[in-house]
Design an enzyme around this catalytic site. Sequence first.
Site, PDB file in Angstrom:
ATOM      1  N   GLN A  76     -23.361  15.831  -4.266  1.00  0.00           N
ATOM      2  CA  GLN A  76     -23.315  15.252  -2.916  1.00  0.00           C
ATOM      3  C   GLN A  76     -21.871  15.109  -2.441  1.00  0.00           C
ATOM      4  OE1 GLN A  76     -25.886  11.910  -1.423  1.00  0.00           O
ATOM      5  NE2 GLN A  76     -24.082  10.724  -1.961  1.00  0.00           N
ATOM      6  N   HIS A 104     -22.458   0.572  -6.123  1.00  0.00           N
ATOM      7  CA  HIS A 104     -22.252   0.469  -4.673  1.00  0.00           C
ATOM      8  C   HIS A 104     -21.117  -0.513  -4.365  1.00  0.00           C
ATOM      9  CE1 HIS A 104     -26.755   1.380  -4.740  1.00  0.00           C
ATOM     10  NE2 HIS A 104     -26.288   2.361  -4.019  1.00  0.00           N
TER      11      HIS A 104
END
Length: 283
Positions: free
Chosen positions: A153, A37
Amino acid sequence: MKMIRTIMELRQTLAAVRSEGRQIGLVPTMGFLHDGHLSLIRRAAEENSLVVVSIFVNPLQFGPQEDYAAYPRDLPRDCSLAESAGADIVFAPEVEEMYPQASLTYVEIAVLGDELCGRSRPGHFRGVCTVVSKLLHIVQPERAYFGRKDAQQLAIIQRMAEDLNFPVQIVPVPICREPDGLAMSSRNSYLSPEERSQARVLFRALRESEQAFAAGERESRVFQARIKELIEQIPGTQIDYIEICATQTLQPVEQIDHQALLALAVRFGRTRLIDNCLLTEEK
Ligand code: AMP
């Protein structure tokens, strides 16, 4: 860094930012942040003058038997990590803020959403597309950052943004791995020490496949058979899929032309992990 809980406050804050001509980068996450992240946040900080990190465990993308309730959460830690990587705003709404009433409107992508993870997680990508659409409307960023770790995704969000004319650039970011090759994931925290060690097989399978591709192998079923053999040597694993498919359409290919996506989903005990690599002649 500012932590914002409501859509109204975020909109007001961002309107002021936009009026100063500053560019906004959005990093959507479900929190429990790790270096994967943080690499998205750092990249966003390099390319934009303001970075919004959303932290929202989206109930809409979890199936009834999935880990929504158990999904790891640690907002104070996430805020300090996000700040250290260059975030200006953490947007962490409650479920009631994002979904104040039962939704009647969804964003659903055909074909791409039914492949790979879509087969064992029906409705998952409808949940993802719906929440990402909401976040893009709320934040209206110039750029939004997505990891290649979730290759399906990424392909879906890119296509959705094209199909629905979202005025945003979708920026793919490379996969961040642990020193032994395991792709970083919030779900790695579910693994027992034994499963954690077994999970290294995913990276090994990808690396061997890249080597076979470099040596000239192009038959998908040869890659699939070898990976299946490697994984099945490990007790307690359950293969969800081993797929070789076109990078944008995600349609399976039998014979690789110059490039294809190799994507895996495997259960180690109760934990389902995904990983992937690009088999390409262009490297
Ligand atoms: P998540 O919190 O799992 O929904 O992930 C939020 C974003 O971080 C998604 O765009 C993921 O693809 C990305 N991401 C998660 N893990 C990694 C990783 N190991 N490397 C790069 N990006 C990642």
